[in-house]
Design a protein around this motif. Structure first.
Motif, PDB file in Angstrom:
ATOM      1  N   ILE A 161       3.289   0.454  11.607  1.00  0.00           N
ATOM      2  CA  ILE A 161       4.562  -0.283  11.706  1.00  0.00           C
ATOM      3  C   ILE A 161       5.438   0.344  12.782  1.00  0.00           C
ATOM      4  O   ILE A 161       6.002  -0.359  13.642  1.00  0.00           O
ATOM      5  N   LYS A 162       5.565   1.652  12.758  1.00  0.00           N
ATOM      6  CA  LYS A 162       6.403   2.338  13.751  1.00  0.00           C
ATOM      7  C   LYS A 162       5.918   2.039  15.168  1.00  0.00           C
ATOM      8  O   LYS A 162       6.715   1.742  16.070  1.00  0.00           O
ATOM      9  N   ALA A 163       4.608   2.089  15.372  1.00  0.00           N
ATOM     10  CA  ALA A 163       4.049   1.819  16.703  1.00  0.00           C
ATOM     11  C   ALA A 163       4.268   0.370  17.109  1.00  0.00           C
ATOM     12  O   ALA A 163       4.533   0.066  18.286  1.00  0.00           O
ATOM     13  N   TYR A 164       4.184  -0.524  16.153  1.00  0.00           N
ATOM     14  CA  TYR A 164       4.282  -1.952  16.472  1.00  0.00           C
ATOM     15  C   TYR A 164       5.710  -2.389  16.797  1.00  0.00           C
ATOM     16  O   TYR A 164       5.913  -3.415  17.458  1.00  0.00           O
ATOM     17  N   LEU A 165       6.701  -1.621  16.348  1.00  0.00           N
ATOM     18  CA  LEU A 165       8.095  -1.981  16.626  1.00  0.00           C
ATOM     19  C   LEU A 165       8.369  -2.093  18.126  1.00  0.00           C
ATOM     20  O   LEU A 165       9.199  -2.888  18.564  1.00  0.00           O
ATOM     21  N   SER A 166       7.641  -1.302  18.931  1.00  0.00           N
ATOM     22  CA  SER A 166       7.868  -1.318  20.383  1.00  0.00           C
ATOM     23  C   SER A 166       7.268  -2.566  21.040  1.00  0.00           C
ATOM     24  O   SER A 166       7.505  -2.813  22.227  1.00  0.00           O
ATOM     25  N   LYS A 167       6.531  -3.371  20.268  1.00  0.00           N
ATOM     26  CA  LYS A 167       5.866  -4.554  20.834  1.00  0.00           C
ATOM     27  C   LYS A 167       6.713  -5.823  20.685  1.00  0.00           C
ATOM     28  O   LYS A 167       6.255  -6.916  21.033  1.00  0.00           O
ATOM     29  N   GLN A 168       7.910  -5.679  20.178  1.00  0.00           N
ATOM     30  CA  GLN A 168       8.760  -6.858  19.974  1.00  0.00           C
ATOM     31  C   GLN A 168       8.911  -7.648  21.277  1.00  0.00           C
ATOM     32  O   GLN A 168       9.232  -7.096  22.327  1.00  0.00           O
ATOM     33  N   GLY A 169       8.675  -8.973  21.195  1.00  0.00           N
ATOM     34  CA  GLY A 169       8.852  -9.831  22.354  1.00  0.00           C
ATOM     35  C   GLY A 169       7.645  -9.922  23.271  1.00  0.00           C
ATOM     36  O   GLY A 169       7.639 -10.711  24.215  1.00  0.00           O
ATOM     37  N   VAL A 170       6.599  -9.127  23.018  1.00  0.00           N
ATOM     38  CA  VAL A 170       5.391  -9.173  23.864  1.00  0.00           C
ATOM     39  C   VAL A 170       4.612 -10.456  23.541  1.00  0.00           C
ATOM     40  O   VAL A 170       4.457 -10.832  22.384  1.00  0.00           O
ATOM     41  N   LYS A 171       4.123 -11.112  24.560  1.00  0.00           N
ATOM     42  CA  LYS A 171       3.344 -12.343  24.377  1.00  0.00           C
ATOM     43  C   LYS A 171       1.879 -12.000  24.116  1.00  0.00           C
ATOM     44  O   LYS A 171       1.262 -11.269  24.899  1.00  0.00           O
ATOM     45  N   TYR A 172       1.348 -12.497  23.009  1.00  0.00           N
ATOM     46  CA  TYR A 172      -0.063 -12.298  22.706  1.00  0.00           C
ATOM     47  C   TYR A 172      -0.872 -13.461  23.272  1.00  0.00           C
ATOM     48  O   TYR A 172      -0.517 -14.635  23.100  1.00  0.00           O
ATOM     49  N   VAL A 214      -6.356  -4.873  21.296  1.00  0.00           N
ATOM     50  CA  VAL A 214      -5.669  -3.706  20.726  1.00  0.00           C
ATOM     51  C   VAL A 214      -4.348  -4.144  20.090  1.00  0.00           C
ATOM     52  O   VAL A 214      -3.981  -3.706  18.995  1.00  0.00           O
ATOM     53  N   LEU A 215      -3.625  -5.026  20.794  1.00  0.00           N
ATOM     54  CA  LEU A 215      -2.339  -5.528  20.286  1.00  0.00           C
ATOM     55  C   LEU A 215      -2.528  -6.267  18.965  1.00  0.00           C
ATOM     56  O   LEU A 215      -1.780  -6.042  17.999  1.00  0.00           O
ATOM     57  N   LYS A 216      -3.522  -7.136  18.903  1.00  0.00           N
ATOM     58  CA  LYS A 216      -3.793  -7.891  17.683  1.00  0.00           C
ATOM     59  C   LYS A 216      -4.151  -6.961  16.525  1.00  0.00           C
ATOM     60  O   LYS A 216      -3.658  -7.127  15.404  1.00  0.00           O
ATOM     61  N   ALA A 217      -4.998  -5.970  16.808  1.00  0.00           N
ATOM     62  CA  ALA A 217      -5.412  -5.021  15.768  1.00  0.00           C
ATOM     63  C   ALA A 217      -4.213  -4.242  15.241  1.00  0.00           C
ATOM     64  O   ALA A 217      -4.086  -4.013  14.026  1.00  0.00           O
ATOM     65  N   LEU A 218      -3.306  -3.857  16.150  1.00  0.00           N
ATOM     66  CA  LEU A 218      -2.108  -3.116  15.735  1.00  0.00           C
ATOM     67  C   LEU A 218      -1.204  -4.014  14.899  1.00  0.00           C
ATOM     68  O   LEU A 218      -0.671  -3.585  13.862  1.00  0.00           O
ATOM     69  N   GLY A 219      -1.013  -5.260  15.335  1.00  0.00           N
ATOM     70  CA  GLY A 219      -0.181  -6.194  14.580  1.00  0.00           C
ATOM     71  C   GLY A 219      -0.714  -6.413  13.174  1.00  0.00           C
ATOM     72  O   GLY A 219       0.043  -6.405  12.197  1.00  0.00           O
ATOM     73  N   GLN A 220      -2.020  -6.584  13.075  1.00  0.00           N
ATOM     74  CA  GLN A 220      -2.639  -6.807  11.761  1.00  0.00           C
ATOM     75  C   GLN A 220      -2.525  -5.565  10.876  1.00  0.00           C
ATOM     76  O   GLN A 220      -2.265  -5.665   9.666  1.00  0.00           O
ATOM     77  N   ALA A 221      -2.708  -4.389  11.482  1.00  0.00           N
ATOM     78  CA  ALA A 221      -2.617  -3.134  10.716  1.00  0.00           C
ATOM     79  C   ALA A 221      -1.191  -2.893  10.237  1.00  0.00           C
ATOM     80  O   ALA A 221      -0.964  -2.446   9.102  1.00  0.00           O
ATOM     81  N   ALA A 222      -0.207  -3.209  11.088  1.00  0.00           N
ATOM     82  CA  ALA A 222       1.196  -3.039  10.711  1.00  0.00           C
ATOM     83  C   ALA A 222       1.560  -3.988   9.575  1.00  0.00           C
ATOM     84  O   ALA A 222       2.225  -3.599   8.603  1.00  0.00           O
ATOM     85  N   ARG A 223       1.108  -5.223   9.688  1.00  0.00           N
ATOM     86  CA  ARG A 223       1.395  -6.202   8.626  1.00  0.00           C
ATOM     87  C   ARG A 223       0.750  -5.766   7.311  1.00  0.00           C
ATOM     88  O   ARG A 223       1.343  -5.923   6.235  1.00  0.00           O
ATOM     89  N   LYS A 224      -0.445  -5.198   7.391  1.00  0.00           N
ATOM     90  CA  LYS A 224      -1.117  -4.738   6.176  1.00  0.00           C
ATOM     91  C   LYS A 224      -0.322  -3.608   5.509  1.00  0.00           C
ATOM     92  O   LYS A 224      -0.227  -3.556   4.281  1.00  0.00           O
ATOM     93  N   GLU A 225       0.247  -2.713   6.327  1.00  0.00           N
ATOM     94  CA  GLU A 225       1.096  -1.653   5.760  1.00  0.00           C
ATOM     95  C   GLU A 225       2.294  -2.256   5.034  1.00  0.00           C
ATOM     96  O   GLU A 225       2.681  -1.798   3.961  1.00  0.00           O
ATOM     97  N   MET A 226       2.879  -3.290   5.637  1.00  0.00           N
ATOM     98  CA  MET A 226       4.026  -3.956   5.006  1.00  0.00           C
ATOM     99  C   MET A 226       3.602  -4.643   3.715  1.00  0.00           C
ATOM    100  O   MET A 226       4.336  -4.620   2.716  1.00  0.00           O
ATOM    101  N   GLN A 227       2.419  -5.246   3.705  1.00  0.00           N
ATOM    102  CA  GLN A 227       1.916  -5.897   2.497  1.00  0.00           C
ATOM    103  C   GLN A 227       1.706  -4.881   1.366  1.00  0.00           C
ATOM    104  O   GLN A 227       2.059  -5.137   0.214  1.00  0.00           O
ATOM    105  N   THR A 228       1.156  -3.733   1.729  1.00  0.00           N
ATOM    106  CA  THR A 228       0.911  -2.689   0.724  1.00  0.00           C
ATOM    107  C   THR A 228       2.218  -2.196   0.126  1.00  0.00           C
ATOM    108  O   THR A 228       2.353  -2.056  -1.099  1.00  0.00           O
ATOM    109  N   LEU A 229       3.193  -1.935   0.997  1.00  0.00           N
ATOM    110  CA  LEU A 229       4.514  -1.498   0.532  1.00  0.00           C
ATOM    111  C   LEU A 229       5.151  -2.563  -0.356  1.00  0.00           C
ATOM    112  O   LEU A 229       5.697  -2.257  -1.433  1.00  0.00           O
ATOM    113  N   SER A 230       5.083  -3.822   0.067  1.00  0.00           N
ATOM    114  CA  SER A 230       5.686  -4.920  -0.696  1.00  0.00           C
ATOM    115  C   SER A 230       5.051  -5.039  -2.079  1.00  0.00           C
ATOM    116  O   SER A 230       5.743  -5.320  -3.067  1.00  0.00           O
TER     117      SER A 230
END
Length: 213
Positions: free
Chosen positions: A5-16, A31-47
């Protein structure tokens, strides 16, 4: 903790761009897609961990890592509803905020814009009926732009007048939990639960049907 999640915050506004259409940027997009999916999974786990502590509230789905235009959207959110809540009702939610150097998770009383009905905003305004508790703040939308408003009694009265006059369209009540390197996952969960407890009276006020009749 929550490193993706922390790493993905810097990708705001980047076009995939889908890797098969990305040409020389194919690997970068994968790499961007994999990071986005991994960050979302962390958020899902926390939620999900929070959901276990918030019964009978149930979590909605966590927002996607990119929007419909395929622009990276790292400030994930997840809504929580009681069994009797309608989709157009005011709910409780967690939402990521900030940038990699200074970020955290906020708890809020708000609603899903695309699911609102004619009564949703009237329900949401009822957060202003209660005095603001210490450590909470308002998030007000004026002329299409949302901004932070310090949680004071003077500002509560000001926002009530602004809503009445039609200058402010939406007012959320929020509680921030900054995420730092020294924060443990248990501490984070405990602090988010404190946010839910502080905000519960405001959520309840939005569900007082009698006062809307």
């Amino acid at each position: 903790m929550l490193e993706n999640i922390k790493a993905y915050l810097s990708k705001q506004g980047v076009k995939y761009i889908k890797s098969e259409k990305a040409g020389p940027h194919q690997e970068e997009m994968e790499v961007l897609k994999a990071l986005g999916q991994a960050a979302r999974k962390e958020m899902q786990t926390l939620s999900k961990v929070l959901e276990e502590r918030l019964a009978p509230f149930k979590m909605d789905r966590v927002s996607n890592w990119a929007n419909q235009a395929q622009i990276c959207r790292p400030h994930f959110w997840c809504y929580y509803r009681a069994p009797e809540d309608s989709l157009d009702d005011v709910a409780m939610a967690i939402r990521l905020y900030g940038q990699p150097e200074k970020w955290g998770i906020s708890v809020e009383v708000s609603f899903v814009e695309r699911k609102k009905s004619d009564t949703t905003l009237a329900k949401q305004y009822k957060v202003l009926d209660l005095p603001i508790a210490p450590s909470l703040y308002y998030f007000a939308q004026e002329d299409g732009v949302s901004h932070r408003v310090e949680g004071t009694e003077a500002n509560r009265q000001m926002l009530k007048e602004a809503v009445k006059a039609g200058r402010v369209r939406k007012v959320l009540v929020k509680y921030d939990v900054p995420v730092t390197s020294s924060l443990t996952e248990d501490d984070l969960i405990d602090q988010l639960m404190k946010g839910f407890q502080l905000l519960k009276p405001y959520y309840d006020s939005c569900h007082d049907i009698n006062e809307l009749l």
